[in-house]
Design a protein around this motif. Structure first.
Motif, PDB file in Angstrom:
ATOM      1  N   PHE A 128     -27.296  49.206  -6.586  1.00 42.54           N
ATOM      2  CA  PHE A 128     -27.329  50.486  -7.287  1.00 42.54           C
ATOM      3  C   PHE A 128     -27.232  51.534  -6.178  1.00 42.54           C
ATOM      4  O   PHE A 128     -28.155  51.661  -5.367  1.00 42.54           O
ATOM      5  CB  PHE A 128     -28.642  50.619  -8.064  1.00 42.54           C
ATOM      6  CG  PHE A 128     -28.846  49.514  -9.051  1.00 42.54           C
ATOM      7  CD1 PHE A 128     -28.478  49.677 -10.380  1.00 42.54           C
ATOM      8  CD2 PHE A 128     -29.371  48.282  -8.654  1.00 42.54           C
ATOM      9  CE1 PHE A 128     -28.630  48.641 -11.293  1.00 42.54           C
ATOM     10  CE2 PHE A 128     -29.532  47.242  -9.558  1.00 42.54           C
ATOM     11  CZ  PHE A 128     -29.161  47.432 -10.881  1.00 42.54           C
ATOM     12  N   VAL A 153     -30.026  57.579  -9.397  1.00 41.06           N
ATOM     13  CA  VAL A 153     -29.652  56.160  -9.316  1.00 41.06           C
ATOM     14  C   VAL A 153     -30.731  55.294  -9.977  1.00 41.06           C
ATOM     15  O   VAL A 153     -30.436  54.221 -10.523  1.00 41.06           O
ATOM     16  CB  VAL A 153     -29.383  55.763  -7.839  1.00 41.06           C
ATOM     17  CG1 VAL A 153     -30.661  55.774  -7.003  1.00 41.06           C
ATOM     18  CG2 VAL A 153     -28.721  54.415  -7.757  1.00 41.06           C
ATOM     19  N   THR A 154     -31.975  55.776  -9.980  1.00 39.42           N
ATOM     20  CA  THR A 154     -33.072  54.998 -10.560  1.00 39.42           C
ATOM     21  C   THR A 154     -32.923  54.871 -12.083  1.00 39.42           C
ATOM     22  O   THR A 154     -33.476  53.956 -12.680  1.00 39.42           O
ATOM     23  CB  THR A 154     -34.423  55.624 -10.188  1.00 39.42           C
ATOM     24  OG1 THR A 154     -34.326  57.041 -10.376  1.00 39.42           O
ATOM     25  CG2 THR A 154     -34.802  55.326  -8.754  1.00 39.42           C
ATOM     26  N   ASP A 155     -32.167  55.795 -12.718  1.00 33.89           N
ATOM     27  CA  ASP A 155     -31.912  55.641 -14.157  1.00 33.89           C
ATOM     28  C   ASP A 155     -31.123  54.351 -14.417  1.00 33.89           C
ATOM     29  O   ASP A 155     -31.363  53.647 -15.397  1.00 33.89           O
ATOM     30  CB  ASP A 155     -31.095  56.836 -14.703  1.00 33.89           C
ATOM     31  CG  ASP A 155     -31.925  58.113 -14.739  1.00 33.89           C
ATOM     32  OD1 ASP A 155     -33.159  58.014 -14.557  1.00 33.89           O
ATOM     33  OD2 ASP A 155     -31.341  59.196 -14.948  1.00 33.89           O
ATOM     34  N   LEU A 156     -30.171  54.058 -13.510  1.00 33.41           N
ATOM     35  CA  LEU A 156     -29.369  52.832 -13.654  1.00 33.41           C
ATOM     36  C   LEU A 156     -30.249  51.590 -13.487  1.00 33.41           C
ATOM     37  O   LEU A 156     -30.071  50.584 -14.173  1.00 33.41           O
ATOM     38  CB  LEU A 156     -28.239  52.798 -12.612  1.00 33.41           C
ATOM     39  CG  LEU A 156     -27.241  53.965 -12.633  1.00 33.41           C
ATOM     40  CD1 LEU A 156     -26.203  53.792 -11.531  1.00 33.41           C
ATOM     41  CD2 LEU A 156     -26.551  54.031 -13.993  1.00 33.41           C
ATOM     42  N   THR A 203     -18.993  50.994  -1.388  1.00 33.89           N
ATOM     43  CA  THR A 203     -19.180  50.310  -2.672  1.00 33.89           C
ATOM     44  C   THR A 203     -18.307  49.043  -2.786  1.00 33.89           C
ATOM     45  O   THR A 203     -18.714  48.083  -3.424  1.00 33.89           O
ATOM     46  CB  THR A 203     -18.923  51.273  -3.846  1.00 33.89           C
ATOM     47  OG1 THR A 203     -17.667  51.896  -3.650  1.00 33.89           O
ATOM     48  CG2 THR A 203     -19.984  52.350  -3.926  1.00 33.89           C
ATOM     49  N   LYS A 234     -32.283  51.035 -16.630  1.00 34.80           N
ATOM     50  CA  LYS A 234     -31.452  50.501 -17.711  1.00 34.80           C
ATOM     51  C   LYS A 234     -31.226  48.989 -17.524  1.00 34.80           C
ATOM     52  O   LYS A 234     -31.347  48.210 -18.457  1.00 34.80           O
ATOM     53  CB  LYS A 234     -30.109  51.254 -17.700  1.00 34.80           C
ATOM     54  CG  LYS A 234     -29.370  51.186 -18.971  1.00 34.80           C
ATOM     55  CD  LYS A 234     -28.376  52.325 -19.110  1.00 34.80           C
ATOM     56  CE  LYS A 234     -27.481  52.057 -20.288  1.00 34.80           C
ATOM     57  NZ  LYS A 234     -26.086  51.920 -19.938  1.00 34.80           N
ATOM     58  N   GLY A 253     -26.255  61.937 -10.103  1.00 28.38           N
ATOM     59  CA  GLY A 253     -27.370  61.728 -11.042  1.00 28.38           C
ATOM     60  C   GLY A 253     -28.529  61.038 -10.348  1.00 28.38           C
ATOM     61  O   GLY A 253     -28.647  61.085  -9.117  1.00 28.38           O
ATOM     62  N   SER A 307     -23.999  55.780  -8.998  1.00 30.25           N
ATOM     63  CA  SER A 307     -24.405  57.024  -9.651  1.00 30.25           C
ATOM     64  C   SER A 307     -23.885  58.195  -8.811  1.00 30.25           C
ATOM     65  O   SER A 307     -24.174  58.276  -7.616  1.00 30.25           O
ATOM     66  CB  SER A 307     -25.934  57.069  -9.733  1.00 30.25           C
ATOM     67  OG  SER A 307     -26.366  58.373  -9.992  1.00 30.25           O
ATOM     68  N   ALA A 342     -23.469  49.163  -9.284  1.00 30.26           N
ATOM     69  CA  ALA A 342     -23.450  50.320 -10.185  1.00 30.26           C
ATOM     70  C   ALA A 342     -23.586  51.571  -9.330  1.00 30.26           C
ATOM     71  O   ALA A 342     -24.434  51.627  -8.428  1.00 30.26           O
ATOM     72  CB  ALA A 342     -24.612  50.222 -11.169  1.00 30.26           C
ATOM     73  N   GLY A 358     -26.502  55.514  -5.089  1.00 29.68           N
ATOM     74  CA  GLY A 358     -26.399  56.893  -5.549  1.00 29.68           C
ATOM     75  C   GLY A 358     -25.798  57.788  -4.465  1.00 29.68           C
ATOM     76  O   GLY A 358     -26.101  57.639  -3.282  1.00 29.68           O
TER      77      GLY A 358
END
Ligand SMILES: Cc1cc2nc3c(=O)[nH]c(=O)nc-3n(C[C@H](O)[C@H](O)[C@H](O)COP(=O)(O)OP(=O)(O)OC[C@H]3O[C@@H](n4cnc5c(N)ncnc54)[C@H](O)[C@@H]3O)c2cc1C
Ligand code: FES
Length: 268
Positions: A152, A181-184, A164, A187, A179, A176, A174, A154
């Motif tokens: 993940f 990155v911890t939201d990913l 990446t 999820k 935004g 970010s 994934a 960000g």
């Protein structure tokens, strides 16, 4: 725990190129005489999470930079222009000489990673910006030992993104942009759990990750970036408070870290 002996190695820049807006990949090779000395002393074998203390021409103190890769004596650094020292480092052309004191500090936990390899487990990396540098080394080494590494990453914007494709060769990645990155991470935790999280990035990102890891009882480690003087545990410039025995204790990020359990960190 000091895992391997550091050397102050005279080196030469083999290549230096922009890989993102403010970030340069710099590859260093030991100068001829230095490789012989390193070999006779048993060689250098840095581990993911360790760093190099780089002497920058015209700047008094060395600058700490994570080891982003190492092989065949070549040291890979990813340097983000943050101020005078890193600006000079990024402007040095191929052929320039400098010295690198490395490997320094403690790496991501080797015993735990070996156990994950044996049990067929998974590692997640979580990074913010240039914090990806030590995690690229970790992901590559873990993948070599058969571990699936999902990442993940960000970045503030597209122009600052890098690394990446390398992460995708070790597992899923994934990204970010602009935004959290911890939201990913949150999820993905609805579907699966890793055996360990390795992270590096700004303090607010680490604080959010710490909360998530506490909620989900996950083992997590972070590489901390702190201003440094000596880099070898003598000056206490890098002292930071960590939780210990119900209170707190000061630890030297250079010599006791830079990798610590994320649960021990006192974060905003
Ligand atoms: C263990 C470790 C690993 C690191 N790995 C990398 C890496 O792989 N790539 C990379 O680009 N940078 C890395 N850093 C950060 C890098 O050392 C600093 O950006 C650099 O020392 C700043 O020096 P400067 O002369 O360019 O900037 P200065 O003029 O000294 O400072 C410019 C800005 O950078 C901040 N800063 C200074 N030192 C640090 C520091 N140690 N950590 C965080 N912010 C700092 C200052 O507060 C200021 O806002 C790492 C730091 C540590 C401690
Ligand atoms: S930088 Fe001197 S003790 Fe850590």
């Amino acid at each position: 725990m000091r895992v391997n002996k550091p050397f102050d190695v005279p080196m030469e820049i083999c290549s230096s190129r922009w890989i993102a807006n403010e970030t340069r990949e710099i590859i260093l090779a030991p100068l001829d005489g230095a490789s012989g000395v390193m070999r006779r002393a048993g060689g250098i074998s840095p581990l993911p999470g360790q760093f190099a203390h780089i002497s920058v021409p015209g700047v008094f103190l060395r600058r700490p930079v994570s080891i982003a890769g190492y092989g065949d004596g070549l040291l890979r650094l990813l340097v983000r222009r943050a101020g005078r020292g890193t600006d000079i480092l990024c402007s040095l052309p191929a052929g320039s000489g400098l010295s690198a004191l490395f490997p320094l500090g403690n790496p991501f936990p080797q015993d735990k990673i070996a156990g994950i390899a044996r049990s067929g487990g998974r590692i997640w990396t979580v990074s913010g910006g240039i914090g990806l540098a030590p995690l690229l080394f970790l992901a590559a080494r873990a993948a070599e030992s058969g571990i699936r590494v999902d990442s993940f990453a960000g970045f503030t914007d597209e122009k600052n993104a890098f690394g990446t494709d390398e992460l995708k060769s070790c597992g899923q990645c994934a990204v970010s942009i602009g935004g959290f990155v911890t939201d990913l991470v949150e999820k993905e935790l609805e579907k699966s759990k890793p055996d360990m999280i390795a992270s590096c990035g700004p303090a607010p990102m680490l604080a959010a990750l710490q909360r998530i890891c506490r909620e989900h009882a996950l083992a997590a480690y972070a590489s901390f970036e702190e201003r440094m003087g000596c880099g070898i545990g003598a000056c206490l410039v890098c002292n930071c408070a960590f939780e210990a025995d119900g209170g707190f204790a000061y630890r030297r990020v250079c010599a006791d870290g830079p990798v610590f359990s994320l649960m021990e960190a006192k974060l905003p």
